[in-house]
Structures are given as structure tokens and as C-alpha cells.
Design a protein around this motif. Structure first.
Motif, PDB file in Angstrom:
ATOM      1  N   THR A   4      15.217   1.614  -5.013  1.00 52.06           N
ATOM      2  CA  THR A   4      14.022   0.784  -5.099  1.00 52.06           C
ATOM      3  C   THR A   4      13.826   0.060  -3.779  1.00 52.06           C
ATOM      4  OG1 THR A   4      14.412   0.405  -7.462  1.00 52.06           O
ATOM      5  CG2 THR A   4      12.835  -1.040  -6.350  1.00 52.06           C
ATOM      6  N   ILE A   5      12.692   0.316  -3.160  1.00 51.66           N
ATOM      7  CA  ILE A   5      12.363  -0.342  -1.901  1.00 51.66           C
ATOM      8  C   ILE A   5      11.435  -1.513  -2.189  1.00 51.66           C
ATOM      9  CG2 ILE A   5      10.393   1.181  -1.443  1.00 51.66           C
ATOM     10  CD1 ILE A   5      11.085   1.030   1.544  1.00 51.66           C
ATOM     11  N   SER A   6      11.599  -2.566  -1.431  1.00 54.25           N
ATOM     12  CA  SER A   6      10.735  -3.738  -1.585  1.00 54.25           C
ATOM     13  C   SER A   6      10.581  -4.408  -0.230  1.00 54.25           C
ATOM     14  CB  SER A   6      11.293  -4.715  -2.611  1.00 54.25           C
ATOM     15  OG  SER A   6      12.566  -5.179  -2.226  1.00 54.25           O
ATOM     16  N   ARG A   7       9.584  -5.277  -0.144  1.00 54.58           N
ATOM     17  CA  ARG A   7       9.373  -5.995   1.102  1.00 54.58           C
ATOM     18  C   ARG A   7       9.032  -7.444   0.805  1.00 54.58           C
ATOM     19  NH1 ARG A   7       5.063  -3.173   4.545  1.00 54.58           N
ATOM     20  NH2 ARG A   7       5.071  -5.110   5.761  1.00 54.58           N
ATOM     21  N   ASP A   8       9.408  -8.304   1.730  1.00 55.27           N
ATOM     22  CA  ASP A   8       9.086  -9.725   1.639  1.00 55.27           C
ATOM     23  C   ASP A   8       8.391 -10.088   2.939  1.00 55.27           C
ATOM     24  OD1 ASP A   8       9.081 -12.542   1.724  1.00 55.27           O
ATOM     25  OD2 ASP A   8      10.891 -12.669   0.531  1.00 55.27           O
ATOM     26  N   ASN A   9       7.075 -10.197   2.890  1.00 57.11           N
ATOM     27  CA  ASN A   9       6.320 -10.458   4.107  1.00 57.11           C
ATOM     28  C   ASN A   9       6.605 -11.849   4.672  1.00 57.11           C
ATOM     29  OD1 ASN A   9       5.183  -7.936   4.023  1.00 57.11           O
ATOM     30  ND2 ASN A   9       3.276  -8.607   3.063  1.00 57.11           N
ATOM     31  N   THR A  10       7.002 -12.777   3.801  1.00 56.84           N
ATOM     32  CA  THR A  10       7.323 -14.117   4.285  1.00 56.84           C
ATOM     33  C   THR A  10       8.600 -14.096   5.127  1.00 56.84           C
ATOM     34  OG1 THR A  10       6.260 -15.137   2.368  1.00 56.84           O
ATOM     35  CG2 THR A  10       7.845 -16.472   3.593  1.00 56.84           C
ATOM     36  N   LYS A  11       9.563 -13.326   4.685  1.00 55.77           N
ATOM     37  CA  LYS A  11      10.838 -13.224   5.402  1.00 55.77           C
ATOM     38  C   LYS A  11      10.833 -12.116   6.442  1.00 55.77           C
ATOM     39  CE  LYS A  11      13.603 -15.132   1.645  1.00 55.77           C
ATOM     40  NZ  LYS A  11      14.746 -14.916   0.710  1.00 55.77           N
ATOM     41  N   LYS A  12       9.748 -11.335   6.499  1.00 60.04           N
ATOM     42  CA  LYS A  12       9.651 -10.224   7.453  1.00 60.04           C
ATOM     43  C   LYS A  12      10.824  -9.265   7.286  1.00 60.04           C
ATOM     44  CE  LYS A  12       7.157 -13.035  10.840  1.00 60.04           C
ATOM     45  NZ  LYS A  12       7.089 -13.495  12.251  1.00 60.04           N
ATOM     46  N   ALA A  13      11.049  -8.887   6.051  1.00 58.72           N
ATOM     47  CA  ALA A  13      12.201  -8.046   5.757  1.00 58.72           C
ATOM     48  C   ALA A  13      11.867  -7.036   4.679  1.00 58.72           C
ATOM     49  CB  ALA A  13      13.374  -8.913   5.294  1.00 58.72           C
ATOM     50  N   ILE A  14      12.635  -5.959   4.677  1.00 58.14           N
ATOM     51  CA  ILE A  14      12.570  -5.010   3.584  1.00 58.14           C
ATOM     52  C   ILE A  14      13.959  -4.837   3.005  1.00 58.14           C
ATOM     53  CG2 ILE A  14      10.556  -3.798   4.498  1.00 58.14           C
ATOM     54  CD1 ILE A  14      12.494  -1.462   5.257  1.00 58.14           C
ATOM     55  N   TYR A  15      13.984  -4.294   1.792  1.00 60.82           N
ATOM     56  CA  TYR A  15      15.231  -4.141   1.083  1.00 60.82           C
ATOM     57  C   TYR A  15      15.283  -2.761   0.431  1.00 60.82           C
ATOM     58  CZ  TYR A  15      14.728  -9.138   1.665  1.00 60.82           C
ATOM     59  OH  TYR A  15      14.524 -10.377   2.215  1.00 60.82           O
TER      60      TYR A  15
END
Length: 122
Positions: free
Chosen positions: A67-78
Motif C-alpha cells: 500500500t502506497i500513500s503520501r503525506d503532502n504536508t510532510k513531503k513524504a511517501i510511504y
């Protein structure tokens, strides 16, 4: 520009890992992002991509487990990896490429991280 992966390690089959990719030096919101992996002797392959608006796509070999996800606030993906298999052993890389809003991630952009090793073994 920096992309820094973390979260890899040695896990038993059936275990889980959560990989992270922290970015700096890019306007994160205009990039679609992807996770690739490369096992010894193999070509680097795309396992998951995520568009600017969060739509995900996966390689058939990992659907239902990654499962891929992103957090635009943290400028990161997981990348959440569940039910790990020995064949998931590889170096995992994140990639950033500019994309139109809503367009799926469709291939490598110019920016790569250094990779994080995932080893699945009993």
C-alpha cells in the motif's frame, strides 16, 4: 534535491514493514511518486505509484500486499508491505517525477533516493 528512504530491514516471511521516503528540495505537490525495487541480478521494477491527488497503482505481483500513500504536508511517501515473501527481497527506491494533477504515476522521473534494503528470510 534529496530523496531519503528508510524503514528497510531483515524480516521473517509473513512479516510487515513500512518504508518511508522523505523529500527535500522539490515542490512535492507537483510530483507523482513511485516505489521501485531491484533484486540482485534483476532490473529495477516499479512496484507502486501514486499520483498527485493520491490515486495509487500497483504491479500485479504486489497487489493486495503493498500500500502506497503520501503525506503532502510532510513531503513524504510511504510503502506499507504486508505478508512479506522471500521474493520481496530487494533494494527499494523511491522516485519523483513531475505530472499533471490527477494523472497516474507512469514512469521514472529524474529524482531517485539511495535505496533501503529489505531482506525477507527465516
Amino acid at each position: 534535491v534529496q530523496l531519503v528512504e528508510s524503514g528497510g530491514g531483515l524480516v521473517h516471511p509473513g512479516g510487515s514493514l513500512r518504508l518511508s521516503c522523505a523529500t527535500s528540495g522539490i515542490i512535492f505537490g507537483i510530483y507523482a511518486m513511485g516505489w521501485y525495487r531491484q533484486a540482485p541480478g534483476n532490473q529495477r521494477e516499479l512496484v507502486a505509484g501514486i499520483s498527485r491527488n493520491g490515486s495509487a497503482n500497483y504491479a500485479d505481483s504486489v497487489k493486495g500486499r503493498f500500500t502506497i500513500s503520501r503525506d503532502n504536508t510532510k513531503k513524504a511517501i510511504y510503502l506499507q508491505i504486508d505478508t512479506l515473501k522471500p521474493e520481496d527481497t530487494a533494494v527499494y527506491y523511491c522516485n519523483a517525477g513531475q505530472a499533471f494533477y490527477g494523472a497516474p504515476y507512469d514512469g521514472p522521473g529524474p529524482y531517485w533516493g539511495q535505496g533501503t534494503q529489505v531482506t525477507v528470510s527465516s
